[in-house]
Design a protein around this motif. Structure first.
Motif, short mmCIF file in Angstrom:
data_model
loop_
_atom_site.label_atom_id
_atom_site.label_comp_id
_atom_site.label_asym_id
_atom_site.label_seq_id
_atom_site.Cartn_x
_atom_site.Cartn_y
_atom_site.Cartn_z
N LEU A 158 -58.10 -25.92 110.66
CA LEU A 158 -57.14 -25.34 109.74
C LEU A 158 -57.26 -26.01 108.37
O LEU A 158 -57.14 -27.23 108.25
CB LEU A 158 -55.71 -25.52 110.29
N SER A 159 -57.52 -25.19 107.35
CA SER A 159 -57.70 -25.69 106.00
C SER A 159 -56.75 -24.96 105.06
O SER A 159 -56.73 -23.74 105.04
CB SER A 159 -59.15 -25.46 105.54
N GLY A 160 -55.96 -25.68 104.29
CA GLY A 160 -55.06 -24.99 103.37
C GLY A 160 -54.22 -25.95 102.57
O GLY A 160 -54.07 -27.13 102.91
N GLY A 161 -53.67 -25.43 101.48
CA GLY A 161 -52.78 -26.21 100.64
C GLY A 161 -53.26 -26.35 99.21
O GLY A 161 -52.46 -26.50 98.28
N GLY A 162 -54.59 -26.29 99.01
CA GLY A 162 -55.13 -26.43 97.66
C GLY A 162 -54.63 -25.36 96.71
O GLY A 162 -54.27 -25.63 95.55
N ASN A 163 -54.58 -24.13 97.19
CA ASN A 163 -54.14 -23.02 96.35
C ASN A 163 -52.63 -23.01 96.14
O ASN A 163 -52.13 -22.26 95.30
CB ASN A 163 -54.58 -21.69 96.97
N ASP A 164 -51.91 -23.81 96.91
CA ASP A 164 -50.45 -23.90 96.74
C ASP A 164 -50.08 -24.82 95.58
O ASP A 164 -48.95 -24.75 95.07
CB ASP A 164 -49.79 -24.42 98.02
N VAL A 165 -50.98 -25.70 95.16
CA VAL A 165 -50.65 -26.65 94.10
C VAL A 165 -51.55 -26.52 92.88
O VAL A 165 -51.21 -27.02 91.80
CB VAL A 165 -50.71 -28.11 94.63
N ALA A 166 -52.71 -25.86 93.01
CA ALA A 166 -53.63 -25.72 91.89
C ALA A 166 -53.46 -24.35 91.23
O ALA A 166 -52.67 -23.52 91.66
CB ALA A 166 -55.07 -25.90 92.36
N HIS A 172 -60.06 -17.05 104.51
CA HIS A 172 -60.27 -16.20 103.34
C HIS A 172 -60.00 -17.00 102.07
O HIS A 172 -58.93 -17.58 101.91
CB HIS A 172 -59.34 -14.99 103.39
N ARG A 173 -61.00 -17.04 101.20
CA ARG A 173 -60.86 -17.80 99.96
C ARG A 173 -59.66 -17.29 99.14
O ARG A 173 -59.38 -16.10 99.08
CB ARG A 173 -62.14 -17.71 99.13
N GLY A 174 -58.96 -18.24 98.54
CA GLY A 174 -57.82 -17.90 97.71
C GLY A 174 -56.49 -17.90 98.44
O GLY A 174 -55.43 -17.87 97.81
N ASP A 175 -56.50 -17.96 99.76
CA ASP A 175 -55.25 -17.93 100.52
C ASP A 175 -54.48 -19.23 100.36
O ASP A 175 -55.05 -20.32 100.36
CB ASP A 175 -55.52 -17.70 102.01
N THR A 176 -53.18 -19.13 100.25
CA THR A 176 -52.31 -20.30 100.29
C THR A 176 -51.91 -20.57 101.74
O THR A 176 -52.06 -19.70 102.61
CB THR A 176 -51.03 -20.07 99.46
N ILE A 177 -51.38 -21.73 101.98
CA ILE A 177 -50.92 -22.04 103.34
C ILE A 177 -49.70 -21.19 103.68
O ILE A 177 -49.47 -20.84 104.85
CB ILE A 177 -50.61 -23.55 103.50
N GLU A 178 -48.93 -20.77 102.67
CA GLU A 178 -47.82 -19.85 102.92
C GLU A 178 -48.33 -18.48 103.35
O GLU A 178 -47.74 -17.84 104.22
CB GLU A 178 -46.94 -19.73 101.68
N ASP A 179 -49.44 -18.02 102.74
CA ASP A 179 -50.05 -16.76 103.19
C ASP A 179 -50.39 -16.84 104.67
O ASP A 179 -50.10 -15.92 105.44
CB ASP A 179 -51.35 -16.48 102.41
N MET A 180 -51.01 -17.92 105.06
CA MET A 180 -51.46 -18.08 106.44
C MET A 180 -50.28 -18.17 107.40
O MET A 180 -50.32 -17.64 108.52
CB MET A 180 -52.32 -19.33 106.57
#
Length: 306
Positions: free
Chosen positions: A133-141, A96-104
């Motif tokens: 598994l893709s994630g982390g971009g929304n945690d820093v941007a 889901h677009r916009g999810d952080t790795i913490e959300d996941m």
């Protein structure tokens, strides 16, 4: 020592979250089985004739299960759609677009959705070929980005090392360890063994202030506002900082892959896949997302690893 202890705690948390999700799914599966056992299915004779004439094919390069952010869930074209349309894979996605790795990692609903995808695949009589598994971009941007920067006019200009360590090497790393432990346990519970997992970094972005469809009412930009707020006007300096940030993120991810208990996890390095030179806009649709051409180049690297 503290880093090792935190890593071990993240594994324990991931397993506990997975166990809770599996318990909920067991109850849901039992309910589904009762419904199917009691159902009296009726098929219209006309529908039978139509179905009999419909071409059916099960040709596939394999089934993939995906969890992630907008690189897996982008309008019109993304990595997952390209894997299906251009390379013949079947993809079951909980991304889901916009999810952080913490959300996941920490949301019960995310793990339930992932488990449901695994169950759906297994009901077809096949095993997933890999987990993506893709994630982390929304945690820093986005809104979080400016806090990573010291002011350009200060004597400590550039990335703030202590905050960077806290965000990437602690918060994001522990969230990754947690979700990897969770999805590993879920797959082992269903299959008796882990499924190969591919995690990936990102490529070097160009922080030029472009958001999705130009920004405005749409998401983005995610980087330029933070740079502007902290006094970074020169694009060359902005790009240099982005290189340092992505390298730091990728180093953290690469350190997770292949080490116990994640020997089945592989790290995909996507740096230098997309151009940041004069033609970068043909590769980057905005600050964080590739164009169709860019996604094609990224997906090709996924296929090589899978």
């Amino acid at each position: 020592m503290a880093k090792k202890q935190n890593f071990s705690k993240a594994i324990v948390v991931g397993k506990a979250l997975a166990a809770a999700a599996l318990k909920r799914r067991a109850e849901a599966i039992e309910k589904r089985q009762r419904v199917l056992a009691n159902a009296k299915l009726k098929i219209d004779p006309t529908a039978k004739r139509v179905l009999a004439k419909a071409p059916v094919t099960h040709a596939s390069m394999g089934v993939l299960i995906a969890e992630g952010d907008s690189w897996f869930d982008y309008p019109f074209h993304d990595v997952l759609s390209d894997l299906e349309d251009s390379y013949g894979f079947d993809v079951e996605s909980a991304a889901h677009r916009g999810d952080t790795i913490e959300d996941m990692a920490y949301s019960d609903g995310q793990l339930d959705a992932f488990s449901r995808r695994v169950e759906k695949v297994l009901r077809t009589g096949v095993e997933p070929r890999a987990i993506l598994l893709s994630g982390g971009g929304n945690d820093v941007a986005g809104d979080e980005f400016a806090i990573l920067l010291n002011h350009a006019a200060s004597g400590i200009a550039g990335l703030n090392e202590s905050i960077l360590t806290g965000v990437i090497d602690q918060r994001v790393r522990e969230a990754y360890a947690t979700i990897l432990a969770a999805i590993t346990l879920i797959c082992k519970s269903y299959l008796g063994h882990p499924v190969p997992v591919v995690i990936h970094g990102y490529d070097y972005p160009v922080p030029d202030g472009r958001g999705f469809w130009g920004g405005g009412l749409f998401p983005g930009p995610w980087l330029e506002p933070g740079f502007r707020r902290k006094g970074y006007a020169e694009m060359s300096k902005r790009k240099q900082i982005c290189v340092e940030l992505i390298d730091r993120f990728d180093t953290m991810l690469a350190g997770l892959a292949g080490r116990p208990p994640f020997g089945h996890v592989k790290f995909l390095d996507l740096r230098n896949t997309l151009s940041t030179g004069a033609t970068y806009k043909t590769w980057w649709a905005n600050e964080l997302h590739p164009t169709t051409k860019g996604f094609d180049a990224v997906t090709k690297k996924f296929v090589s690893m899978i």
